[in-house]
Scaffold this motif. Structure first.
Motif, PDB file in Angstrom:
ATOM      1  N   LEU A  16       0.920  -1.244   0.041  1.00  0.00           N
ATOM      2  CA  LEU A  16      -0.150  -0.169   0.034  1.00  0.00           C
ATOM      3  C   LEU A  16       0.964   1.263  -0.150  1.00  0.00           C
ATOM      4  N   MET A  17       1.876   1.248   0.878  1.00  0.00           N
ATOM      5  CA  MET A  17       2.918   2.348   1.079  1.00  0.00           C
ATOM      6  C   MET A  17       3.539   2.637  -0.292  1.00  0.00           C
ATOM      7  N   CYS A  18       3.924   1.425  -1.035  1.00  0.00           N
ATOM      8  CA  CYS A  18       4.635   1.754  -2.459  1.00  0.00           C
ATOM      9  C   CYS A  18       3.551   2.199  -3.426  1.00  0.00           C
ATOM     10  N   LEU A  19       2.208   1.834  -3.413  1.00  0.00           N
ATOM     11  CA  LEU A  19       1.140   2.239  -4.273  1.00  0.00           C
ATOM     12  C   LEU A  19       0.943   3.659  -3.934  1.00  0.00           C
ATOM     13  N   VAL A  20       0.936   4.188  -2.797  1.00  0.00           N
ATOM     14  CA  VAL A  20       0.567   5.422  -2.373  1.00  0.00           C
ATOM     15  C   VAL A  20       1.787   6.299  -2.864  1.00  0.00           C
ATOM     16  N   ARG A  21       3.135   5.818  -2.647  1.00  0.00           N
ATOM     17  CA  ARG A  21       4.187   6.707  -3.234  1.00  0.00           C
ATOM     18  C   ARG A  21       4.142   6.947  -4.638  1.00  0.00           C
ATOM     19  N   SER A  22       3.954   5.801  -5.304  1.00  0.00           N
ATOM     20  CA  SER A  22       4.022   5.971  -6.778  1.00  0.00           C
ATOM     21  C   SER A  22       2.874   6.617  -7.558  1.00  0.00           C
ATOM     22  N   ASP A  23       2.052   6.702  -6.862  1.00  0.00           N
ATOM     23  CA  ASP A  23       0.789   7.421  -7.276  1.00  0.00           C
ATOM     24  C   ASP A  23       0.822   8.987  -7.165  1.00  0.00           C
ATOM     25  N   THR A  24       1.121   9.397  -5.996  1.00  0.00           N
ATOM     26  CA  THR A  24       1.370  10.845  -5.747  1.00  0.00           C
ATOM     27  C   THR A  24       2.619  11.344  -5.812  1.00  0.00           C
ATOM     28  N   ASP A  25       3.550  10.757  -6.224  1.00  0.00           N
ATOM     29  CA  ASP A  25       4.986  11.507  -6.057  1.00  0.00           C
ATOM     30  C   ASP A  25       6.146  10.447  -6.869  1.00  0.00           C
ATOM     31  N   GLU A  26       6.003  11.105  -8.130  1.00  0.00           N
ATOM     32  CA  GLU A  26       7.197  10.295  -8.953  1.00  0.00           C
ATOM     33  C   GLU A  26       8.369  10.614  -8.560  1.00  0.00           C
ATOM     34  N   THR A  27       9.251   9.796  -7.937  1.00  0.00           N
ATOM     35  CA  THR A  27      10.234   9.729  -7.348  1.00  0.00           C
ATOM     36  C   THR A  27      11.336  10.795  -8.021  1.00  0.00           C
ATOM     37  N   CYS A  28      11.598  10.474  -9.304  1.00  0.00           N
ATOM     38  CA  CYS A  28      12.511  11.336 -10.137  1.00  0.00           C
ATOM     39  C   CYS A  28      11.711  11.457 -11.706  1.00  0.00           C
ATOM     40  N   PRO A  29      11.127  12.762 -11.508  1.00  0.00           N
ATOM     41  CA  PRO A  29      10.262  13.103 -12.627  1.00  0.00           C
ATOM     42  C   PRO A  29      11.336  12.924 -13.962  1.00  0.00           C
ATOM     43  N   SER A  30      10.740  12.119 -14.966  1.00  0.00           N
ATOM     44  CA  SER A  30      11.683  12.093 -16.283  1.00  0.00           C
ATOM     45  C   SER A  30      10.879  12.841 -17.401  1.00  0.00           C
ATOM     46  N   PHE A  31      11.733  13.182 -18.576  1.00  0.00           N
ATOM     47  CA  PHE A  31      11.506  13.674 -19.818  1.00  0.00           C
ATOM     48  C   PHE A  31      10.035  12.832 -20.353  1.00  0.00           C
ATOM     49  N   THR A  32       9.242  13.572 -20.856  1.00  0.00           N
ATOM     50  CA  THR A  32       7.981  12.743 -21.559  1.00  0.00           C
ATOM     51  C   THR A  32       8.387  12.167 -22.457  1.00  0.00           C
ATOM     52  N   LYS A  33       8.157  10.627 -22.533  1.00  0.00           N
ATOM     53  CA  LYS A  33       8.311   9.905 -23.683  1.00  0.00           C
ATOM     54  C   LYS A  33       7.184   9.522 -24.345  1.00  0.00           C
ATOM     55  N   LEU A  34       6.979  10.068 -25.641  1.00  0.00           N
ATOM     56  CA  LEU A  34       6.064   9.686 -26.523  1.00  0.00           C
ATOM     57  C   LEU A  34       6.397   8.794 -27.560  1.00  0.00           C
ATOM     58  N   SER A  35       5.548   8.227 -28.381  1.00  0.00           N
ATOM     59  CA  SER A  35       5.766   7.575 -29.484  1.00  0.00           C
ATOM     60  C   SER A  35       5.396   7.865 -30.855  1.00  0.00           C
ATOM     61  N   PHE A  36       5.874   7.399 -31.963  1.00  0.00           N
ATOM     62  CA  PHE A  36       5.558   7.983 -33.265  1.00  0.00           C
ATOM     63  C   PHE A  36       4.074   8.090 -33.553  1.00  0.00           C
ATOM     64  N   HIS A  37       3.249   6.883 -32.811  1.00  0.00           N
ATOM     65  CA  HIS A  37       2.012   6.977 -33.055  1.00  0.00           C
ATOM     66  C   HIS A  37       1.364   8.350 -32.266  1.00  0.00           C
ATOM     67  N   SER A  38       1.823   8.718 -31.304  1.00  0.00           N
ATOM     68  CA  SER A  38       1.270  10.046 -30.671  1.00  0.00           C
ATOM     69  C   SER A  38       1.608  11.346 -31.691  1.00  0.00           C
ATOM     70  N   ALA A  39       2.776  11.118 -32.520  1.00  0.00           N
ATOM     71  CA  ALA A  39       3.068  12.268 -33.480  1.00  0.00           C
ATOM     72  C   ALA A  39       2.151  12.341 -34.537  1.00  0.00           C
ATOM     73  N   VAL A  40       1.595  11.201 -35.056  1.00  0.00           N
ATOM     74  CA  VAL A  40       0.747  10.872 -36.063  1.00  0.00           C
ATOM     75  C   VAL A  40      -0.803  11.507 -35.511  1.00  0.00           C
ATOM     76  N   VAL A  41      -0.906  10.983 -34.422  1.00  0.00           N
ATOM     77  CA  VAL A  41      -2.305  11.458 -33.776  1.00  0.00           C
ATOM     78  C   VAL A  41      -2.312  12.944 -33.452  1.00  0.00           C
ATOM     79  N   GLY A  42      -1.330  13.455 -32.759  1.00  0.00           N
ATOM     80  CA  GLY A  42      -1.118  14.777 -32.226  1.00  0.00           C
ATOM     81  C   GLY A  42      -1.250  14.940 -30.666  1.00  0.00           C
ATOM     82  N   THR A  43      -0.492  15.828 -30.101  1.00  0.00           N
ATOM     83  CA  THR A  43      -0.683  15.884 -28.642  1.00  0.00           C
ATOM     84  C   THR A  43      -0.985  17.270 -28.319  1.00  0.00           C
ATOM     85  N   GLY A  44      -1.801  17.371 -27.325  1.00  0.00           N
ATOM     86  CA  GLY A  44      -2.470  18.844 -26.774  1.00  0.00           C
ATOM     87  C   GLY A  44      -0.994  19.397 -25.701  1.00  0.00           C
TER      88      GLY A  44
END
Length: 457
Positions: A16-44
């Protein structure tokens, strides 16, 4: 039974503690990774700000216009803004840039992640979001200013579209930001636009720009107080010359601006540039006078370029173009020397010179000076620009070869009254001379140089 129940309960609590931690606080935020599919569909558009400091050099901290986190407003803050991301992947150079910046100065480094917005196959869609990204940055900088930060200490490094975003932020503060660096600012949709629609020299107290792909993805004309054109700003050595190079053919020249900037953060590579009206004049040795005296040193590319702002020419705004050549591979340094030759041939001689240097340890480095054949006239000094891949501190021997390029016909002699060699990157080193030499065409002549008399410049 009881002990098993306690174990299960403990396991459940830990999960439960692990779940709570991962949901509310990404330990080390990382750069957004997207796919070529996202590029075709477009992103907001969604802008994430990630802070790195010497306290957290590898693990980012998420910050926004209400939360400053570890950011110390009394220190310099460098924002890094990427450009168009047609495949959605994170820029490969981000970690190196963060590490390099933190190694040279104790500062705040803020990565501006607008990948949700920059990821699209439609370049004009990404371009249309640049002003919104600039507005998000302004809101954050306003919070910093309210907490006591100074605009003088704010530095924005913008890559491609990111360079124009940096310009839009600078305009919102009437050019009072400390500094903007544009790394190959985007050309398509921006070429020929008025200053309010692109990066401009008035957008910060000091604007420096590296142009590495002026014939394709980058902006051709000057955009800064000093504009650097590596290898003339066109094709970069080591990049594929044909479409068979795959994706690298499209992005290698454009990306080279980032890698040249990165090389300025290494202790062993200070790339010197030469203020000049054109690449041709630079290659022909007409612009090698900076650095001769301490009154005007040569500008240095990259992080330390702002050391040169006191030497900018008069103008509103002051603008200078600077040229230099690079090697094919990291860290790209090439070492420039001026070779001044006075001849005493009765007739005019046209040709090229190959010069080789050797030090005590037996290391050699060679430069073929053949950009345009030089014209040697009696008692006239010809200044040539020699570019070497190695920097030899103490030159023990020099060799010269004179060539007219003619395969048939008479062999000519070049009678040298005086030859002088000086390091442009290290003007403090003693200048080396040699007097009364006769070069037979296509024959290597080796000699030991002597120190030039002190009075000579």
């Amino acid at each position: 039974m009881g002990s098993t129940f306690h174990m299960l309960r403990l396991y459940f609590l830990l999960s439960l503690m692990c779940l709570v931690r991962s949901d509310t606080d990404e330990t080390c935020p990382s750069f957004t990774k997207l796919s070529f599919h996202s590029a075709v569909v477009g992103t907001g558009l969604n802008v994430k700000l990630m802070l790195y400091t010497r306290r957290n050099p590898t693990c980012a901290q998420a910050i926004n216009s209400t939360v400053l986190g570890n950011l110390n407003v009394t220190k310099k803050t460098t924002f890094v803004v990427h450009g168009f991301r047609p495949t959605g992947s994170p820029p490969v150079w981000i970690e190196d840039l963060v590490e390099g910046l933190l190694s040279v100065e104790d500062m705040n480094v803020v990565i501006v992640d607008w990948n949700r917005g920059a990821t699209t196959v439609m370049y004009n869609h990404a371009s249309s979001k640049t002003r919104k990204v600039a507005t998000v940055l302004k809101e954050f900088i306003d919070l910093m200013l309210a907490e006591g930060a100074s605009l003088d200490d704010i530095y924005v490094i913008g890559v491609s579209l990111g360079a124009h975003i940096a310009g839009f932020v600078g305009k919102m503060y009437d050019g009072q930001l400390g500094r903007i660096t544009g790394l190959d600012p985007a050309g398509p949709l921006y070429n020929g636009k008025p200053p309010e629609d692109r990066l401009d020299p008035r957008d910060a107290q000091f604007v420096d720009v590296i142009h590495s792909d002026t014939d394709a993805l980058g902006y051709k004309e000057p955009l800064g107080n000093i504009d650097f054109y590596p290898n003339g700003g066109l094709d970069q050595p080591g990049c594929p010359k044909t479409i068979f190079g795959g994706m690298q053919y499209f992005k290698c020249d454009h990306q080279r601006s980032v890698y040249l900037y990165l090389s300025s953060l290494r202790e062993n590579c200070a790339i010197t540039a030469y203020p000049c009206d054109s690449y041709r004049d630079y290659r022909n040795g007409k612009c090698v006078n900076c650095g001769i005296s301490q009154t005007e040193p040569c500008p240095i590319l990259g992080y330390y370029a702002d050391n040169w702002k006191d030497y900018l020419r008069e103008g509103d705004p002051p603008m200078v173009k600077a040229f230099f050549d690079t090697a094919e591979e990291k860290p790209f340094c090439i070492y420039h020397y001026s070779v001044d030759i006075i001849t005493w041939n009765k007739n005019v001689r046209r040709g090229s010179i190959t010069i080789k240097l050797k030090d005590k340890a037996g290391n050699t480095t060679e430069s073929k000076i053949n950009h345009e054949p030089a014209t040697f006239q009696k008692y006239h000094q010809v200044s040539l620009l020699a570019r070497f891949s190695q920097d030899l501190d103490k030159v023990e021997a020099i060799s010269l070869v004179f060539s007219t390029g003619s395969v048939i016909g008479p062999r000519y002699k070049l009678r040298i009254l005086r030859m002088k060699l000086r390091s442009l990157g290290h003007p403090e080193r003693p200048q080396l001379c040699r007097y009364d030499l006769v070069l037979m065409e296509n024959v290597e002549t080796v000699f030991q140089p002597i120190l030039c008399p002190k009075l000579q410049m």
